[in-house]
Write an enzyme that holds these catalytic residues in place. Structure first.
Site, PDB file in Angstrom:
ATOM      1  N   GLY A  11      -6.894 -13.569  -1.224  1.00 23.11           N
ATOM      2  CA  GLY A  11      -7.962 -14.103  -2.086  1.00 23.11           C
ATOM      3  C   GLY A  11      -9.338 -13.724  -1.535  1.00 23.11           C
ATOM      4  N   LYS A  12      -9.386 -12.623  -0.798  1.00 21.17           N
ATOM      5  CA  LYS A  12     -10.646 -12.192  -0.164  1.00 21.17           C
ATOM      6  C   LYS A  12     -11.745 -11.964  -1.202  1.00 21.17           C
ATOM      7  CE  LYS A  12      -8.263  -8.767   1.586  1.00 21.17           C
ATOM      8  NZ  LYS A  12      -6.867  -9.196   1.341  1.00 21.17           N
ATOM      9  N   ASN A  68      -6.264   1.218  -2.152  1.00 18.28           N
ATOM     10  CA  ASN A  68      -5.023   0.436  -2.025  1.00 18.28           C
ATOM     11  C   ASN A  68      -5.333  -1.044  -2.230  1.00 18.28           C
ATOM     12  OD1 ASN A  68      -6.536   0.535   0.363  1.00 18.28           O
ATOM     13  ND2 ASN A  68      -4.780   0.580   1.731  1.00 18.28           N
ATOM     14  N   GLY A 125      -6.870  -4.421  -3.969  1.00 17.08           N
ATOM     15  CA  GLY A 125      -7.169  -4.951  -5.297  1.00 17.08           C
ATOM     16  C   GLY A 125      -7.738  -6.334  -5.073  1.00 17.08           C
ATOM     17  N   HIS A 126      -9.029  -6.481  -5.269  1.00 13.09           N
ATOM     18  CA  HIS A 126      -9.696  -7.757  -4.997  1.00 13.09           C
ATOM     19  C   HIS A 126     -10.116  -8.389  -6.319  1.00 13.09           C
ATOM     20  CE1 HIS A 126     -10.792  -6.401  -0.624  1.00 13.09           C
ATOM     21  NE2 HIS A 126      -9.504  -6.453  -0.854  1.00 13.09           N
ATOM     22  N   GLN A 179      -6.827  -5.433   2.763  1.00 12.67           N
ATOM     23  CA  GLN A 179      -5.471  -5.661   3.273  1.00 12.67           C
ATOM     24  C   GLN A 179      -5.458  -6.967   4.092  1.00 12.67           C
ATOM     25  OE1 GLN A 179      -6.736  -2.084   3.630  1.00 12.67           O
ATOM     26  NE2 GLN A 179      -6.053  -2.286   1.543  1.00 12.67           N
ATOM     27  N   LYS A 184      -5.008 -21.121  -2.794  1.00 13.28           N
ATOM     28  CA  LYS A 184      -3.831 -21.303  -3.647  1.00 13.28           C
ATOM     29  C   LYS A 184      -2.987 -22.530  -3.316  1.00 13.28           C
ATOM     30  CE  LYS A 184      -2.521 -17.412  -5.842  1.00 13.28           C
ATOM     31  NZ  LYS A 184      -2.125 -16.022  -6.192  1.00 13.28           N
ATOM     32  N   SER A 219      -9.263 -23.486  -1.762  1.00 17.48           N
ATOM     33  CA  SER A 219      -9.377 -22.960  -3.107  1.00 17.48           C
ATOM     34  C   SER A 219      -8.234 -23.523  -3.930  1.00 17.48           C
ATOM     35  CB  SER A 219      -9.310 -21.433  -3.038  1.00 17.48           C
ATOM     36  OG  SER A 219      -9.223 -20.889  -4.334  1.00 17.48           O
ATOM     37  N   GLY A 258      -7.733 -22.773  -7.419  1.00 17.60           N
ATOM     38  CA  GLY A 258      -7.541 -22.017  -8.657  1.00 17.60           C
ATOM     39  C   GLY A 258      -8.301 -20.712  -8.542  1.00 17.60           C
TER      40      GLY A 258
HETATM   41  P1  GDP Z   1      -7.399 -10.150  -2.323  1.00 14.17           P
HETATM   42  O1  GDP Z   1      -6.779  -8.790  -2.319  1.00 14.17           O
HETATM   43  O2  GDP Z   1      -7.319 -10.816  -1.000  1.00 14.17           O
HETATM   44  O3  GDP Z   1      -8.795 -10.155  -2.871  1.00 14.17           O
HETATM   45  O4  GDP Z   1      -6.521 -11.034  -3.313  1.00 14.17           O
HETATM   46  P2  GDP Z   1      -5.943 -10.571  -4.751  1.00 14.17           P
HETATM   47  O5  GDP Z   1      -7.053 -10.588  -5.724  1.00 14.17           O
HETATM   48  O6  GDP Z   1      -5.137  -9.350  -4.635  1.00 14.17           O
HETATM   49  O7  GDP Z   1      -4.899 -11.725  -5.020  1.00 14.17           O
HETATM   50  C1  GDP Z   1      -5.246 -13.055  -5.099  1.00 14.17           C
HETATM   51  C2  GDP Z   1      -4.811 -13.581  -6.477  1.00 14.17           C
HETATM   52  O8  GDP Z   1      -4.841 -14.990  -6.469  1.00 14.17           O
HETATM   53  C3  GDP Z   1      -5.755 -13.157  -7.579  1.00 14.17           C
HETATM   54  O9  GDP Z   1      -5.016 -13.037  -8.771  1.00 14.17           O
HETATM   55  C4  GDP Z   1      -6.724 -14.345  -7.673  1.00 14.17           C
HETATM   56  O10 GDP Z   1      -7.317 -14.456  -8.948  1.00 14.17           O
HETATM   57  C5  GDP Z   1      -5.806 -15.484  -7.394  1.00 14.17           C
HETATM   58  N1  GDP Z   1      -6.399 -16.645  -6.709  1.00 14.17           N
HETATM   59  C6  GDP Z   1      -7.357 -16.672  -5.755  1.00 14.17           C
HETATM   60  N2  GDP Z   1      -7.528 -17.933  -5.313  1.00 14.17           N
HETATM   61  C7  GDP Z   1      -6.658 -18.705  -5.987  1.00 14.17           C
HETATM   62  C8  GDP Z   1      -6.335 -20.103  -5.933  1.00 14.17           C
HETATM   63  O11 GDP Z   1      -6.873 -20.883  -5.160  1.00 14.17           O
HETATM   64  N3  GDP Z   1      -5.348 -20.522  -6.783  1.00 14.17           N
HETATM   65  C9  GDP Z   1      -4.717 -19.703  -7.646  1.00 14.17           C
HETATM   66  N4  GDP Z   1      -3.765 -20.216  -8.420  1.00 14.17           N
HETATM   67  N5  GDP Z   1      -4.996 -18.386  -7.713  1.00 14.17           N
HETATM   68  C10 GDP Z   1      -5.941 -17.908  -6.880  1.00 14.17           C
HETATM   69  P1  IMO Z   2      -5.736  -6.125  -0.567  1.00 11.46           P
HETATM   70  O1  IMO Z   2      -7.067  -5.681   0.010  1.00 11.46           O
HETATM   71  C1  IMO Z   2      -1.406  -6.144  -0.275  1.00 11.46           C
HETATM   72  C2  IMO Z   2       0.493  -2.595   1.450  1.00 11.46           C
HETATM   73  C3  IMO Z   2       1.350  -1.736   0.554  1.00 11.46           C
HETATM   74  C4  IMO Z   2       2.351  -1.191   1.561  1.00 11.46           C
HETATM   75  C5  IMO Z   2       1.485  -0.990   2.809  1.00 11.46           C
HETATM   76  C6  IMO Z   2       0.979   0.428   2.985  1.00 11.46           C
HETATM   77  O2  IMO Z   2      -5.736  -6.278  -2.039  1.00 11.46           O
HETATM   78  O3  IMO Z   2      -5.265  -7.326   0.185  1.00 11.46           O
HETATM   79  P2  IMO Z   2      -0.880   1.889   1.793  1.00 11.46           P
HETATM   80  O4  IMO Z   2      -1.062   2.250   0.347  1.00 11.46           O
HETATM   81  O5  IMO Z   2      -2.027   1.134   2.366  1.00 11.46           O
HETATM   82  O6  IMO Z   2      -0.484   3.054   2.634  1.00 11.46           O
HETATM   83  O7  IMO Z   2       0.395   0.900   1.796  1.00 11.46           O
HETATM   84  O8  IMO Z   2       0.379  -1.865   2.667  1.00 11.46           O
HETATM   85  N1  IMO Z   2      -0.878  -2.837   0.963  1.00 11.46           N
HETATM   86  C7  IMO Z   2      -1.311  -3.992   0.466  1.00 11.46           C
HETATM   87  N2  IMO Z   2      -0.649  -5.139   0.216  1.00 11.46           N
HETATM   88  N3  IMO Z   2      -2.729  -6.084  -0.506  1.00 11.46           N
HETATM   89  C8  IMO Z   2      -3.412  -4.946  -0.230  1.00 11.46           C
HETATM   90  O9  IMO Z   2      -4.759  -4.873  -0.275  1.00 11.46           O
HETATM   91  C9  IMO Z   2      -2.689  -3.818   0.236  1.00 11.46           C
HETATM   92  N4  IMO Z   2      -3.037  -2.555   0.570  1.00 11.46           N
HETATM   93  C10 IMO Z   2      -1.923  -1.965   1.021  1.00 11.46           C
HETATM   94  O10 IMO Z   2       1.966  -2.500  -0.448  1.00 11.46           O
HETATM   95  O11 IMO Z   2       3.300  -2.183   1.866  1.00 11.46           O
HETATM   96 MG    MG Z   3      -5.330  -7.715  -3.364  1.00 11.72          MG
END
Ligand code: GDP
Ligand code: IMO
Ligand code: MG
Length: 423
Positions: A15-16, A38, A40-41, A224, A331, A412, A414
């Site tokens: 949830g960064k 790689n 997805g934030h 990551q 979460k 957090s 939601g």
């Molecule tokens: P990141 O890569 O660390 O930025 O996290 P991601 O965006 O890949 O994954 C976090 C997911 O959880 C996203 O779909 C957010 O919208 C969602 N999220 C973040 N905080 C919360 C929370 O407190 N509760 C819920 N239910 N979802 C959350």
């Molecule tokens: P965020 O910033 C979750 C995982 C891949 C794979 C391994 C290596 O959204 O938290 P790569 O493409 O980096 O060579 O893959 O790392 N991985 C992640 N898993 N969140 C990510 O980024 C990731 N970036 C890479 O699924 O296991």
């Molecule tokens: Mg992510």
């Protein structure tokens, strides 16, 4: 004045993006220090969900600078798509986004090598995002890479063609079969480079250090998670950069004594996407429930995330290697309605009880040892203050603080910006 960092303590997706967006109002500059597309934030506000891959998560705020640091690897094709999406939303990036000249470029052939490498590994594949991350960092450390600053020098085309040719030979050597059209990929890349050149390139290490000296507040955004760190993660099932706080020093050019707070983010449970060991993984209805309620699908690849209980052994490992000063728990809402919550506090490692992460945590030599605490029934997604939260939720927080010997400063409840409670 110093820099604060936000980084993930698990296997990514903690949830960064959401938290960087929430905290941006306290800073002047947001700087990404490693990883590439790689990542997805996800950010949510005003009923809209945004997913960022390369662009720092402060981009939706006015009067804030967002810097893509030298430690990041950039795919101009993906960056163009990201920027096009932001332009559709009328986000003006001209004064807000800058890129380090020292950031390395992901070439189309880096993506192809990633694919060839994964195909050649068969069942032992890393489960990479296929974005070319590993091959690009290999070229960086192998001293073959191309950097953003090379685009301003003579001879770019020759350098690009030479490296592409070298990569194509390499792909042949993998002896795997898959289709690609190199001309089409190269044309698309060249087109996106023209676009990239419209963004301001800077010597980010000088810019950032000067900004800090001038009293600007800087927030470093990690990608990551610590358990995917190339040195301290579950190697070889990791990514190819240092995702831990040391990566912010090398990825931005900021000295260790300039780091102030290190915010460590974790989910109230654990997820992982891709291959590799995951001691507390669940294969039952509780795991399915976490995946469903938590909407656990990768923000970059859409793959389902594996889910399991919180693992304090690996969390402590991450806290130590990062020097975490403040914890943030995400979460918690996903655990509502679970009667008994389990938390792994030790491992049974080859028949011995240990409280640290051993060299190898492959599934066959590790068994988690759990403690159990009472869950809460209530939906907490509408809670506005810490006092609104159920007693058992607060007990869970206190239990974790005691075990981890650190305070949880934010919870957090939601995905939306507003569903954030400062404790
Ligand atoms: P990141 O890569 O660390 O930025 O996290 P991601 O965006 O890949 O994954 C976090 C997911 O959880 C996203 O779909 C957010 O919208 C969602 N999220 C973040 N905080 C919360 C929370 O407190 N509760 C819920 N239910 N979802 C959350
Ligand atoms: P965020 O910033 C979750 C995982 C891949 C794979 C391994 C290596 O959204 O938290 P790569 O493409 O980096 O060579 O893959 O790392 N991985 C992640 N898993 N969140 C990510 O980024 C990731 N970036 C890479 O699924 O296991
Ligand atoms: Mg992510």
């Amino acid at each position: 004045m110093k820099i604060d960092l936000i980084l993930g303590l698990q296997w990514g997706d903690e949830g960064k993006g959401k938290i960087v967006d929430v905290l941006t109002e306290n800073y002047n500059i947001i700087a990404r220090f490693q990883g590439g597309p790689n990542a997805g934030h996800t950010l949510e506000f005003d009923g809209i969900k945004h997913v960022l891959h390369t662009i720092p998560s402060g981009i939706f705020h006015d009067n804030k600078l967002n810097i893509i640091g030298n430690g990041v690897v950039i795919d101009p094709v993906i960056l163009k798509t990201e920027i096009d999406k932001l332009h559709e939303l009328d986000v003006d990036l001209s004064e807000k986004l800058m890129i380090s000249r020292k950031a390395h470029l992901i070439l189309p052939t880096h993506r192809l090598i990633d694919k060839a490498s994964e195909l050649s590994k068969g069942k032992k594949k890393i489960g990479s995002t296929l974005k070319g991350i590993g091959p690009t960092y290999m070229d960086k450390t192998g001293r073959n890479g191309l950097r953003v600053g090379d685009l301003e020098l003579d001879g770019w085309e020759e350098k690009f063609n030479n490296l592409t040719k070298k990569h194509l030979n390499l792909i042949d050597n993998f002896n795997v079969d898959f289709d690609f059209n190199i001309q089409k990929l190269s044309d698309e890349f060249t087109e996106s480079i023209k676009f990239l050149k419209k963004i301001k390139f800077i010597d980010s290490e000088h810019f950032l250090n000067r900004s800090i000296d001038e009293g600007k507040k800087v927030l470093g955004e990690g990608a990551q998670g610590s358990l995917l760190d190339i040195d301290f993660g579950t190697y070889p099932y990791v990514t190819s950069s240092n995702t831990t706080s040391a990566g912010a020093c090398t990825g931005l050019g900021i000295a260790p004594n300039k780091i102030n707070k290190v915010y460590g983010i974790f989910k109230a449970y654990t997820t992982r996407v891709g291959s590799g060991p995951f001691p507390t993984e669940l294969f039952d209805s509780t795991g399915e429930r976490m995946a469903k309620i938590g909407n656990e699908f990768g923000a970059t690849t859409g793959r389902p995330r594996r889910c399991g209980w919180l693992d304090l052994v690996s969390l402590k490992h991450s806290i130590t290697v990062n020097g975490v000063t403040d914890l943030i728990m995400m979460k918690g809402d996903v655990l509502s309605g679970i009667d008994k919550i389990k938390v792994c506090s030790k491992y049974n490692y080859n028949g011995e009880v240990v409280d640290y992460m051993p060299f190898s945590i492959m599934d066959e030599n590790i068994e988690p040892i759990y403690e159990e605490i009472d869950g809460w029934e209530e939906d907490i997604t509408q809670a506005k203050s810490y006092n609104d939260l159920p007693l058992n939720f607060k007990n869970y927080v206190a239990f974790l603080e005691d075990k981890l010997n650190l305070k949880i400063k934010i919870v957090s409840v939601g995905p939306d910006r507003k569903q954030t409670i400062f404790v």
